[in-house]
Motif scaffolding. Sequence first.
Motif, PDB file in Angstrom:
ATOM      1  N   THR B  56       0.651  -1.154   0.047  1.00 54.55           N
ATOM      2  CA  THR B  56      -0.076   0.138   0.019  1.00 54.55           C
ATOM      3  C   THR B  56       0.873   1.203   0.002  1.00 54.55           C
ATOM      4  O   THR B  56       0.609   2.313  -0.904  1.00 54.55           O
ATOM      5  CB  THR B  56      -0.809   0.092   1.375  1.00 54.55           C
ATOM      6  OG1 THR B  56      -1.668  -1.180   1.398  1.00 54.55           O
ATOM      7  CG2 THR B  56      -1.933   1.034   1.141  1.00 54.55           C
ATOM      8  N   SER B 219      -4.437  -5.745   0.836  1.00 58.50           N
ATOM      9  CA  SER B 219      -4.484  -4.220   1.171  1.00 58.50           C
ATOM     10  C   SER B 219      -4.577  -3.806  -0.395  1.00 58.50           C
ATOM     11  O   SER B 219      -4.975  -2.440  -0.496  1.00 58.50           O
ATOM     12  CB  SER B 219      -3.156  -3.879   1.854  1.00 58.50           C
ATOM     13  OG  SER B 219      -2.076  -4.129   1.000  1.00 58.50           O
ATOM     14  N   PHE B 226      -4.490  -0.358   3.814  1.00 59.17           N
ATOM     15  CA  PHE B 226      -3.995  -1.026   4.935  1.00 59.17           C
ATOM     16  C   PHE B 226      -4.719  -0.662   6.187  1.00 59.17           C
ATOM     17  O   PHE B 226      -4.779   0.338   6.584  1.00 59.17           O
ATOM     18  CB  PHE B 226      -2.537  -0.793   4.981  1.00 59.17           C
ATOM     19  CG  PHE B 226      -1.939  -1.614   6.199  1.00 59.17           C
ATOM     20  CD1 PHE B 226      -1.500  -2.893   6.135  1.00 59.17           C
ATOM     21  CD2 PHE B 226      -1.822  -1.001   7.376  1.00 59.17           C
ATOM     22  CE1 PHE B 226      -0.943  -3.612   7.107  1.00 59.17           C
ATOM     23  CE2 PHE B 226      -1.205  -1.672   8.173  1.00 59.17           C
ATOM     24  CZ  PHE B 226      -0.625  -2.945   8.487  1.00 59.17           C
TER      25      PHE B 226
END
Lengths: 361, 308
Positions: B56, B219, B226
């Motif tokens: 992420t 994610s 996340f």
Amino acid sequence: MKKLLTVLVVALMAVGLTACAPKKEPEATVKVALLIPFRGDQSYFDVVANGMKLVTEQIEGSETTIIEMGTDQSKWENFYLDACEGDYDVIIGGNWEATPTFEKVIAQFPDKKFINFDNSAAPTNANTYVMFYKANELGYLTGLVAGLVTKTNLEYSDDTANIIGAIGGMNFGGINDFLYGYIQGAQAVNPDVKIIVGYAGSFSDAAKGKELALNMYAAGADIVFHAAGGTGNGLFDAAVEAQHYALGVDADQALLFAADPAKQKMILTSGTKNVDLAILQAVERFMDGTLPYNTIEVLGIKENGVALAENAIYNALPASIRDVVAAYKAKVVSGEIVVKDALTLTAEQWDAILAAAAPTN
Amino acid sequence: MPDLFEIIFKPEFGFTVIRVVVPILFAALGAYIASSAGIGNIAMEGTMLMAAFVGTICSAIFQNPWIGLMCAVLSGVLMSLILTYFTLVLKTNNILGGIALNLFASSFTVFLLFIVTGSKGTSATLGAKTLPKIDIPILKDIPVLGTIFSGHNVLVYIMFAAVILVYFLMYQTPLGLRIKAVGKDEHAAESVGININRIKTIALVLSGVLASLGGVYMSMGYLSFFSKNMTNGRGFIGLAAAAMGHGNIWMVTITSFLFGAFDALANALALYALPSEIIITIPYVAVFGAIVIYSIFEWRNRRARGEE
């Protein structure tokens, strides 16, 4: 090399010492300490911490300290003891997790003054003031919005199914109180509405929250509320995917998604728990000498302890919806409507309520 | 009482099962390779979490999900190399090393998250890019099959490819044979000139890569952000699926899908006013039951063959 290090260390220590030297500063009007596990959850604890910011801004000359105790509960007692031995005028702590430790420490400091910012039980010490928030009234407000939105043809809702959803973190009284209020609010403005309630069994499983929400949207719900902490973050992803609405909890959760307008516009509003305002009011009353110790005060809509986040997204809703919400809110404030709570319900009673609210199939 | 058949025999249910199974199956494949080499890699959970985070963040920094994916895989390799260093060089117990890495990942990701975003809960404010969904041409127009298999996240197709690749690796290549040889009896393997540490390192790194794919799916595919501890035990479920697969990749895959199917069923049943405590335990109880039945059959077969 070693010599250089020594010089550096000595220099650092010298700087440190001068920094510690007392500065000429006017005496603080009030010194407040707040003890919480951590900040930065962009939800509950950040709202609590914001209470200190409000105190600093609105009470002239006040000095505030936020002590982050961490999530290791065995260390909390020492943090509380340290705070009590400091020269704070009032110490704020608590919530359901930390209250047992907090009260144990308070018992050793009968001359100090304490505020418990969120607990459901009355204080065990005479020098403590406890605040609690009517989660059922918070849920009631979001339920009003959900009940009205689902029977209105908005961009992402329609009047066909008349079903709404709610995700609970776990099945216990504290969470069910939100959900019970939500059910009552929705049914107040939309008697035929059906409510799907699902539990994730976790407060941190966002993926599970997304699955439950997607299932609810697929079952015909066009707006879903949550009382599930981090699990609820998955709801907002699902709302974008299913192109339906969501409702936040505790803080104005639309603020989280400033970088993602497509998601933000799906979160019509949030039921907020205004712990920050409550803390400010309590500190003000402490200074006036009007704070009622040895007392628990339960703050609802009337006391502004819970409210709706009336942000730009909410204000863009048709006035017909917002007017009805405001009217019912006024009835709760005046006492004409009493929102029932789930805290004293047995498991059987609660199951029966859920079954009655659920869609028949 | 809901109509179970109506829930299960819908193509959308098949789609959901696949979506749910991805992190579990990636972890299971990773754990399968590591345990074939005789190492219990219980750091799957931490490796997944770290990859979910790194993916992420890098996706947000470079505004490119593919760079995020690459960084996540690198983080998986790195986590595995740390575990390798613990177990093969420092000779620590691999379970302890795994626990250490899991604890490390769960708090270190929150620490870094706070530094990067000022939040200890989610990375939602970053607006990171996610990996794309893919519609499979032709297949997407076939009824039922199209609904089940088309329109998934790209990592879903990587997962199916990974099952086949791992099968070829373990059953058709010399490396796979060596991994299994080391797992069965490392002294025997050593006596025929296999470099045990090299094989174990390769196995652990492969398992780390697979775990990181499962993590990054969490994610950047399943969800678009996340959040703290978001893997929520899926690495451990993968480990369990690998253990229940008895060293057979098809059994590992089937067990993972069983977990996924019952998880999806539990998610569907959660909407009906049924006791939530029971529904939440469904995936675990069901798979446990399946394994008991499978083990009894295995045992009977072996007895029938006169092996016991």
